[in-house]
Design a protein around this motif. Sequence first.
Motif, PDB file in Angstrom:
ATOM      1  N   ALA A 180       0.839  -1.207   0.000  1.00  0.00           N
ATOM      2  CA  ALA A 180       0.000   0.000   0.000  1.00  0.00           C
ATOM      3  C   ALA A 180       0.871   1.252   0.000  1.00  0.00           C
ATOM      4  O   ALA A 180       0.580   2.229  -0.706  1.00  0.00           O
ATOM      5  N   LEU A 181       1.959   1.221   0.780  1.00  0.00           N
ATOM      6  CA  LEU A 181       2.862   2.379   0.824  1.00  0.00           C
ATOM      7  C   LEU A 181       3.528   2.579  -0.539  1.00  0.00           C
ATOM      8  O   LEU A 181       3.720   3.711  -0.983  1.00  0.00           O
ATOM      9  N   SER A 182       3.817   1.468  -1.206  1.00  0.00           N
ATOM     10  CA  SER A 182       4.424   1.541  -2.541  1.00  0.00           C
ATOM     11  C   SER A 182       3.482   2.246  -3.511  1.00  0.00           C
ATOM     12  O   SER A 182       3.902   3.091  -4.302  1.00  0.00           O
ATOM     13  N   ARG A 183       2.183   1.900  -3.430  1.00  0.00           N
ATOM     14  CA  ARG A 183       1.203   2.542  -4.337  1.00  0.00           C
ATOM     15  C   ARG A 183       0.990   4.004  -3.958  1.00  0.00           C
ATOM     16  O   ARG A 183       0.713   4.850  -4.793  1.00  0.00           O
ATOM     17  N   HIS A 184       1.132   4.305  -2.671  1.00  0.00           N
ATOM     18  CA  HIS A 184       0.917   5.660  -2.161  1.00  0.00           C
ATOM     19  C   HIS A 184       2.094   6.578  -2.522  1.00  0.00           C
ATOM     20  O   HIS A 184       1.904   7.774  -2.771  1.00  0.00           O
ATOM     21  N   ALA A 185       3.302   6.005  -2.565  1.00  0.00           N
ATOM     22  CA  ALA A 185       4.510   6.810  -2.787  1.00  0.00           C
ATOM     23  C   ALA A 185       4.651   7.218  -4.247  1.00  0.00           C
ATOM     24  O   ALA A 185       4.163   6.549  -5.142  1.00  0.00           O
ATOM     25  N   GLU A 186       5.334   8.344  -4.424  1.00  0.00           N
ATOM     26  CA  GLU A 186       5.706   8.749  -5.791  1.00  0.00           C
ATOM     27  C   GLU A 186       7.221   8.721  -5.879  1.00  0.00           C
ATOM     28  O   GLU A 186       7.907   9.262  -5.004  1.00  0.00           O
ATOM     29  N   ILE A 187       7.713   8.072  -6.905  1.00  0.00           N
ATOM     30  CA  ILE A 187       9.165   7.941  -7.047  1.00  0.00           C
ATOM     31  C   ILE A 187       9.590   8.585  -8.360  1.00  0.00           C
ATOM     32  O   ILE A 187       9.038   8.283  -9.413  1.00  0.00           O
ATOM     33  N   THR A 188      10.545   9.485  -8.265  1.00  0.00           N
ATOM     34  CA  THR A 188      11.070  10.157  -9.463  1.00  0.00           C
ATOM     35  C   THR A 188      12.562   9.827  -9.580  1.00  0.00           C
ATOM     36  O   THR A 188      13.277   9.989  -8.599  1.00  0.00           O
ATOM     37  N   PRO A 189      13.063   9.346 -10.677  1.00  0.00           N
ATOM     38  CA  PRO A 189      12.427   9.139 -11.975  1.00  0.00           C
ATOM     39  C   PRO A 189      12.053   7.664 -12.229  1.00  0.00           C
ATOM     40  O   PRO A 189      12.602   7.054 -13.125  1.00  0.00           O
ATOM     41  N   ALA A 190      11.161   7.103 -11.426  1.00  0.00           N
ATOM     42  CA  ALA A 190      10.676   5.737 -11.673  1.00  0.00           C
ATOM     43  C   ALA A 190       9.209   5.750 -11.294  1.00  0.00           C
ATOM     44  O   ALA A 190       8.822   5.265 -10.241  1.00  0.00           O
ATOM     45  N   SER A 191       8.392   6.358 -12.141  1.00  0.00           N
ATOM     46  CA  SER A 191       7.021   6.680 -11.736  1.00  0.00           C
ATOM     47  C   SER A 191       6.058   5.491 -11.725  1.00  0.00           C
ATOM     48  O   SER A 191       5.059   5.519 -11.019  1.00  0.00           O
ATOM     49  N   ALA A 192       6.342   4.440 -12.488  1.00  0.00           N
ATOM     50  CA  ALA A 192       5.351   3.350 -12.529  1.00  0.00           C
ATOM     51  C   ALA A 192       6.008   2.036 -12.940  1.00  0.00           C
ATOM     52  O   ALA A 192       7.189   1.981 -13.269  1.00  0.00           O
ATOM     53  N   GLY A 193       5.172   0.996 -12.863  1.00  0.00           N
ATOM     54  CA  GLY A 193       5.564  -0.313 -13.375  1.00  0.00           C
ATOM     55  C   GLY A 193       6.621  -1.022 -12.554  1.00  0.00           C
ATOM     56  O   GLY A 193       6.778  -0.766 -11.359  1.00  0.00           O
ATOM     57  N   GLU A 194       7.329  -1.892 -13.237  1.00  0.00           N
ATOM     58  CA  GLU A 194       8.310  -2.750 -12.573  1.00  0.00           C
ATOM     59  C   GLU A 194       9.446  -1.928 -11.964  1.00  0.00           C
ATOM     60  O   GLU A 194       9.966  -2.256 -10.902  1.00  0.00           O
ATOM     61  N   GLU A 195       9.815  -0.859 -12.678  1.00  0.00           N
ATOM     62  CA  GLU A 195      10.907  -0.018 -12.215  1.00  0.00           C
ATOM     63  C   GLU A 195      10.563   0.614 -10.859  1.00  0.00           C
ATOM     64  O   GLU A 195      11.397   0.663  -9.959  1.00  0.00           O
ATOM     65  N   LYS A 196       9.294   1.059 -10.735  1.00  0.00           N
ATOM     66  CA  LYS A 196       8.862   1.670  -9.466  1.00  0.00           C
ATOM     67  C   LYS A 196       8.927   0.631  -8.353  1.00  0.00           C
ATOM     68  O   LYS A 196       9.414   0.910  -7.252  1.00  0.00           O
ATOM     69  N   THR A 197       8.437  -0.588  -8.620  1.00  0.00           N
ATOM     70  CA  THR A 197       8.454  -1.656  -7.611  1.00  0.00           C
ATOM     71  C   THR A 197       9.886  -1.963  -7.185  1.00  0.00           C
ATOM     72  O   THR A 197      10.177  -2.085  -5.990  1.00  0.00           O
ATOM     73  N   THR A 198      10.780  -2.070  -8.169  1.00  0.00           N
ATOM     74  CA  THR A 198      12.182  -2.384  -7.864  1.00  0.00           C
ATOM     75  C   THR A 198      12.777  -1.333  -6.939  1.00  0.00           C
ATOM     76  O   THR A 198      13.386  -1.664  -5.915  1.00  0.00           O
ATOM     77  N   TRP A 199      12.575  -0.056  -7.282  1.00  0.00           N
ATOM     78  CA  TRP A 199      13.186   0.998  -6.478  1.00  0.00           C
ATOM     79  C   TRP A 199      12.498   1.179  -5.135  1.00  0.00           C
ATOM     80  O   TRP A 199      13.133   1.553  -4.150  1.00  0.00           O
ATOM     81  N   PHE A 200      11.187   0.877  -5.066  1.00  0.00           N
ATOM     82  CA  PHE A 200      10.524   0.939  -3.762  1.00  0.00           C
ATOM     83  C   PHE A 200      11.094  -0.162  -2.860  1.00  0.00           C
ATOM     84  O   PHE A 200      11.351   0.064  -1.675  1.00  0.00           O
ATOM     85  N   ASN A 201      11.300  -1.356  -3.434  1.00  0.00           N
ATOM     86  CA  ASN A 201      11.878  -2.456  -2.646  1.00  0.00           C
ATOM     87  C   ASN A 201      13.286  -2.087  -2.153  1.00  0.00           C
ATOM     88  O   ASN A 201      13.645  -2.407  -1.020  1.00  0.00           O
ATOM     89  N   GLU A 202      14.043  -1.403  -2.996  1.00  0.00           N
ATOM     90  CA  GLU A 202      15.377  -0.947  -2.583  1.00  0.00           C
ATOM     91  C   GLU A 202      15.273   0.075  -1.462  1.00  0.00           C
ATOM     92  O   GLU A 202      16.076   0.097  -0.538  1.00  0.00           O
ATOM     93  N   PHE A 203      14.252   0.935  -1.570  1.00  0.00           N
ATOM     94  CA  PHE A 203      14.008   1.956  -0.546  1.00  0.00           C
ATOM     95  C   PHE A 203      13.713   1.289   0.805  1.00  0.00           C
ATOM     96  O   PHE A 203      14.265   1.672   1.840  1.00  0.00           O
ATOM     97  N   VAL A 204      12.861   0.262   0.782  1.00  0.00           N
ATOM     98  CA  VAL A 204      12.512  -0.460   2.017  1.00  0.00           C
ATOM     99  C   VAL A 204      13.758  -1.149   2.586  1.00  0.00           C
ATOM    100  O   VAL A 204      14.004  -1.110   3.794  1.00  0.00           O
ATOM    101  N   LYS A 205      14.553  -1.740   1.709  1.00  0.00           N
ATOM    102  CA  LYS A 205      15.784  -2.418   2.136  1.00  0.00           C
ATOM    103  C   LYS A 205      16.724  -1.421   2.830  1.00  0.00           C
ATOM    104  O   LYS A 205      17.292  -1.706   3.887  1.00  0.00           O
ATOM    105  N   PHE A 206      16.846  -0.237   2.230  1.00  0.00           N
ATOM    106  CA  PHE A 206      17.697   0.813   2.792  1.00  0.00           C
ATOM    107  C   PHE A 206      17.176   1.252   4.166  1.00  0.00           C
ATOM    108  O   PHE A 206      17.936   1.383   5.130  1.00  0.00           O
ATOM    109  N   LYS A 207      15.848   1.429   4.253  1.00  0.00           N
ATOM    110  CA  LYS A 207      15.239   1.881   5.511  1.00  0.00           C
ATOM    111  C   LYS A 207      15.327   0.790   6.582  1.00  0.00           C
ATOM    112  O   LYS A 207      15.547   1.085   7.756  1.00  0.00           O
ATOM    113  N   GLU A 208      15.124  -0.469   6.167  1.00  0.00           N
ATOM    114  CA  GLU A 208      15.187  -1.568   7.147  1.00  0.00           C
ATOM    115  C   GLU A 208      16.612  -1.730   7.671  1.00  0.00           C
ATOM    116  O   GLU A 208      16.805  -2.103   8.824  1.00  0.00           O
TER     117      GLU A 208
END
Lengths: 308, 265
Positions: free
Chosen positions: B131-159
């Motif tokens: 849900a947080l992934s869908r809520h977040a906006e990521i630039t320059p990876a606004s949608a699709g697989e690229e957005k998921t990949t970078w959101f997962n990296e973001f979570v990994k970094f935060k964890e």
Amino acid sequence: MNFMYLYLPVALTSINILIPVGLGLAVGLLSGLFGVGGGFLMTPLLIMFGIPSTVAAATDSNQIVAASTSGTFAHWKVGNVDFKMGLYLLIGGFAGGLFGVHAIKILKATGNADFTIKMTYVIMLGVVGTYMLIESLNSMKKKKTEEVKAVKDSGFTRFLKSLPFQTRFEKSGVTHSALLPIIFGTFVGVLAAIMGVGGGFLMVPVMVYILRMPMHVVVGTSLFQILFNCIEVTFLQAYTNHNVDFILAVLLLLGSTVGAQIGAVFGRKLKGEQLKVILAAIVLAVTVKIIFELTLTPSLLLSQGGGH
Amino acid sequence: MKNLKFQVSNFKFSILHIALIVLMMFSVNAFAELTIKANHDHIKIDFFYHGSTVSVKGESDQGTDLIIKITSTEGNQVLRKKGKAAGFLWMNVGNMEFEHVPNLYTVHSTKKIGDILSPEEMDKYVLGYPALSRHAEITPASAGEEKTTWFNEFVKFKESSRLYASSTGKILTSANNGRQSYYILTDWPYQAPPGQYLVSVYAVKDKQVVEKAETTVLVEQVGIVKTLAGMAKNNAAFYGVISILAALAAGFGVGLIFRKGGGAH
């Protein structure tokens, strides 16, 4: 409440006090031995222990002020600081720093900053480390008289002697144009500013191989000019970026000031060539580490902004 | 006659009134059934601070599942992105901006969130990483697989800095006089900066959030830590000079202690 941990008010993190004190001791030892600030070792180590990169670099400058004061003091007591040479190098280093900062701005505008910085770093470390290692191993085999003769006969030396403003540097026992330390100080200053390091590992070879200063005077003089560079950097970092963590700096300098003194004592027991071989080995080890970092897939693809 | 009519209509009006009040009382009661309390709602960062623990407890209707979310206010974060330069060298290749993401985000639930809540409800209350992934906006990876990949990296970094966490089954529940008591003990990371944090509990039934209750945790610097942090920001020149003088004094001080440390070569 755990008294082994202290909270760092600017880094906004908590650290086991043995880590910065131990790191300070180790890097201070290298500083006293070789006349390098040790930023190229300390900053990555601090980042590894969870300190934000911007705070790590700025706070390291602050602790180098303490370590280089301690080291300069130790070397000055035994007459190993050439203040005149140090002053000329400082003038050049300051001018070079200003050029370097502008060079970074231009690089950032072209979008190639990180690539250029990393490549400059690896190439400079690799070249300097390899040259120092080969040269010092060779000269350990040769007799000193042969070496001095070879230096006197070289075309490069004749060229240096033909430059204007020839000045005698008593402490170092050399005569050079006053322009020489200023020009090379500028050169190191530019590179150091681009790489975001103090530049001790570049300044030491310049003094040894180009200015032909004795190794032990090189160490003391290098520390003297590092001290002034780091005072300037610490102030600018504290004033403009608010990145100096006082508590972390105190913990680091508790180790580094003692380490620098021990290093200076150890240095007395080693010959100049031995010191050069060890420094070359450390510089090459750091180069290899950076090459690994550049080629192996990192565990995290994101990092905090800022820093080196 | 007119008076009688008025009395009847008045009586009807009063009945309606009472009925409405009773209804309102019931609905208020129903809303108040979910309670929340954080035992440690004012964390003081002092000189020896090394993180803390926060326990969250309360009561809910029996048979409801629970989700507890602890979060800081949403903001945007700019992080450095590593990528391959010249085809084989890993280095920073630019920045990524993450918008509408909190600096701290921990979610604990009695069962897997995807099993007890509909995707619409997850998105509505921003519960769980998807849900947080869908809520977040990521630039320059606004949608699709690229957005998921970078959101997962973001979570990994935060964890890795313990600012993001999620768990299932760590909330303890027990029956208590026809009600359900819940309790969870969470580690409060020392990496969480000072600020106000929102602790929310959601009661979930039939894939819907049926109730929500909130409380806050305040994290504040005190004593020397507060003084130094304030000085570094507000009296930067003085702070810089003090830092340099302390370093110079330490260097000279140790140099004097090691007076016999030197010697001629």
